[in-house]
Design a protein around this motif. Structure first.
Motif, mmCIF file in Angstrom:
data_model
loop_
_atom_site.group_PDB
_atom_site.id
_atom_site.type_symbol
_atom_site.label_atom_id
_atom_site.label_comp_id
_atom_site.label_asym_id
_atom_site.label_seq_id
_atom_site.Cartn_x
_atom_site.Cartn_y
_atom_site.Cartn_z
ATOM 1 N N GLN A 2 51.213 139.391 35.892
ATOM 2 C CA GLN A 2 50.111 140.010 37.282
ATOM 3 C C GLN A 2 49.390 138.557 37.925
ATOM 4 O O GLN A 2 49.297 138.507 38.916
ATOM 5 N N ALA A 3 48.846 138.129 37.183
ATOM 6 C CA ALA A 3 47.342 137.378 37.485
ATOM 7 C C ALA A 3 48.060 136.172 37.873
ATOM 8 O O ALA A 3 48.132 135.083 39.386
ATOM 9 N N ILE A 4 49.872 135.549 36.938
ATOM 10 C CA ILE A 4 49.903 134.422 37.296
ATOM 11 C C ILE A 4 51.095 134.255 38.476
ATOM 12 O O ILE A 4 50.371 133.643 39.446
ATOM 13 N N ALA A 5 51.556 135.626 38.736
ATOM 14 C CA ALA A 5 52.445 135.941 40.052
ATOM 15 C C ALA A 5 51.541 136.081 41.060
ATOM 16 O O ALA A 5 51.973 135.086 42.580
ATOM 17 N N ASP A 6 50.382 136.582 40.935
ATOM 18 C CA ASP A 6 48.982 136.757 42.130
ATOM 19 C C ASP A 6 48.882 135.044 42.626
ATOM 20 O O ASP A 6 49.035 134.608 43.842
ATOM 21 N N ARG A 7 48.585 134.181 41.420
ATOM 22 C CA ARG A 7 48.561 132.663 42.333
ATOM 23 C C ARG A 7 50.232 132.202 42.346
ATOM 24 O O ARG A 7 49.706 131.018 43.757
ATOM 25 N N LEU A 8 50.377 132.000 42.480
ATOM 26 C CA LEU A 8 51.880 131.426 42.757
ATOM 27 C C LEU A 8 52.373 132.015 43.729
ATOM 28 O O LEU A 8 52.983 131.195 44.988
ATOM 29 N N GLN A 9 52.369 133.071 44.311
ATOM 30 C CA GLN A 9 52.673 133.841 46.038
ATOM 31 C C GLN A 9 51.857 133.531 46.610
ATOM 32 O O GLN A 9 52.232 132.971 47.804
ATOM 33 N N ALA A 10 50.345 133.220 46.358
ATOM 34 C CA ALA A 10 48.959 132.979 47.247
ATOM 35 C C ALA A 10 49.716 131.703 47.325
ATOM 36 O O ALA A 10 49.388 130.847 48.251
ATOM 37 N N CYS A 11 49.991 130.359 46.459
ATOM 38 C CA CYS A 11 50.674 129.281 46.733
ATOM 39 C C CYS A 11 52.047 129.052 48.097
ATOM 40 O O CYS A 11 51.764 128.326 48.426
ATOM 41 N N LEU A 12 52.417 129.933 47.173
ATOM 42 C CA LEU A 12 53.663 130.017 48.497
ATOM 43 C C LEU A 12 53.169 130.714 49.811
ATOM 44 O O LEU A 12 54.074 130.109 50.786
ATOM 45 N N THR B 216 65.860 125.915 36.453
ATOM 46 C CA THR B 216 64.587 125.564 35.214
ATOM 47 C C THR B 216 63.535 126.900 35.665
ATOM 48 O O THR B 216 62.460 127.126 35.337
ATOM 49 N N VAL B 217 63.282 126.836 37.155
ATOM 50 C CA VAL B 217 62.468 128.046 37.451
ATOM 51 C C VAL B 217 62.350 129.209 37.309
ATOM 52 O O VAL B 217 61.140 129.357 36.547
ATOM 53 N N MET B 218 64.109 129.485 37.183
ATOM 54 C CA MET B 218 63.743 130.918 37.269
ATOM 55 C C MET B 218 63.296 131.324 35.431
ATOM 56 O O MET B 218 62.546 132.177 35.123
ATOM 57 N N ARG B 219 64.008 130.300 34.469
ATOM 58 C CA ARG B 219 64.103 130.689 32.915
ATOM 59 C C ARG B 219 62.106 130.510 32.866
ATOM 60 O O ARG B 219 61.826 131.168 32.082
ATOM 61 N N VAL B 220 61.290 129.811 33.661
ATOM 62 C CA VAL B 220 60.134 129.460 33.101
ATOM 63 C C VAL B 220 59.554 130.927 33.479
ATOM 64 O O VAL B 220 58.395 131.355 33.037
ATOM 65 N N LEU B 221 59.847 131.093 35.083
ATOM 66 C CA LEU B 221 59.384 132.437 34.806
ATOM 67 C C LEU B 221 59.381 133.384 34.749
ATOM 68 O O LEU B 221 58.370 134.524 34.130
ATOM 69 N N ARG B 222 60.735 133.449 34.439
ATOM 70 C CA ARG B 222 61.428 134.795 32.852
ATOM 71 C C ARG B 222 60.233 134.666 31.666
ATOM 72 O O ARG B 222 59.489 136.428 31.722
ATOM 73 N N VAL B 223 60.291 133.722 31.297
ATOM 74 C CA VAL B 223 59.221 133.671 30.153
ATOM 75 C C VAL B 223 57.876 133.971 30.019
ATOM 76 O O VAL B 223 57.273 134.294 29.294
ATOM 77 N N LEU B 224 57.009 133.146 31.410
ATOM 78 C CA LEU B 224 55.891 134.096 31.890
ATOM 79 C C LEU B 224 56.348 135.685 32.213
ATOM 80 O O LEU B 224 55.323 135.843 32.550
ATOM 81 N N GLY B 225 57.363 136.217 32.166
ATOM 82 C CA GLY B 225 56.999 137.523 32.392
ATOM 83 C C GLY B 225 57.168 138.175 34.388
ATOM 84 O O GLY B 225 56.497 138.942 34.255
ATOM 85 N N ILE B 226 57.762 136.604 34.656
ATOM 86 C CA ILE B 226 57.709 137.180 36.399
ATOM 87 C C ILE B 226 58.299 137.075 36.974
ATOM 88 O O ILE B 226 59.526 135.968 36.866
ATOM 89 N N PRO B 227 59.452 138.409 37.126
ATOM 90 C CA PRO B 227 60.953 137.994 37.703
ATOM 91 C C PRO B 227 60.951 137.318 39.112
ATOM 92 O O PRO B 227 60.227 137.769 40.110
ATOM 93 N N LEU B 228 61.408 136.439 39.502
ATOM 94 C CA LEU B 228 62.216 135.697 41.288
ATOM 95 C C LEU B 228 62.336 137.129 41.845
ATOM 96 O O LEU B 228 63.843 137.880 41.177
ATOM 97 N N GLN B 229 62.237 137.730 42.509
ATOM 98 C CA GLN B 229 62.650 138.514 44.331
ATOM 99 C C GLN B 229 62.745 137.580 44.609
ATOM 100 O O GLN B 229 61.728 137.033 45.404
ATOM 101 N N VAL B 230 63.347 138.325 45.959
ATOM 102 C CA VAL B 230 63.471 137.688 47.338
ATOM 103 C C VAL B 230 63.378 139.487 48.432
ATOM 104 O O VAL B 230 63.922 140.857 47.452
ATOM 105 N N GLN B 231 62.835 139.178 49.069
ATOM 106 C CA GLN B 231 62.599 140.617 50.500
ATOM 107 C C GLN B 231 62.585 140.749 50.917
ATOM 108 O O GLN B 231 62.275 139.916 51.615
ATOM 109 N N ALA B 232 62.929 141.271 52.163
ATOM 110 C CA ALA B 232 63.142 141.140 53.650
ATOM 111 C C ALA B 232 61.272 141.363 54.549
ATOM 112 O O ALA B 232 60.732 141.655 53.537
ATOM 113 N N ARG B 233 61.549 140.892 55.113
ATOM 114 C CA ARG B 233 60.489 140.361 55.778
ATOM 115 C C ARG B 233 60.221 141.661 57.403
ATOM 116 O O ARG B 233 61.154 142.125 57.735
#
Length: 92
Positions: free
Chosen positions: A13-23, A75-92
């Protein structure tokens, strides 16, 4: 706790929050996201991460995340999966 130990102990969750903030802060600039993912991968232990990703060496993974080789979505998806962070897409 050293910086490496602190980063290695980071929760998905902390990693996901960091990556989300970067986006959000970069207005979706992929380079900023990949740079942040590279830092997370280095802090997590790139050799271990690459081994868990399967099919990619630590050197290749480092080169992809540092921009020396093209970074693929798989590669991005594999790294995220290993880190326990699924890639998600959502509508605004």
């Amino acid at each position: 706790m050293s910086g490496h130990e602190e980063a290695s102990a980071a929760t998905p969750q902390a990693i996901a929050d960091r990556l989300q903030a970067c986006l959000q802060d970069s207005d979706g600039d992929p380079k900023v996201f990949i740079d942040a993912l590279a830092a997370v991968a280095e802090n997590h232990g790139l050799v271990t991460l690459a081994a868990e990703c399967g099919g990619v060496s630590a050197t290749t993974l480092r080169r992809q995340l540092c921009g020396h080789y093209p970074t693929s979505l798989s590669t991005v998806m594999r790294v995220l999966r290993v880190l326990g962070i699924p890639l998600q897409v959502q509508a605004r």
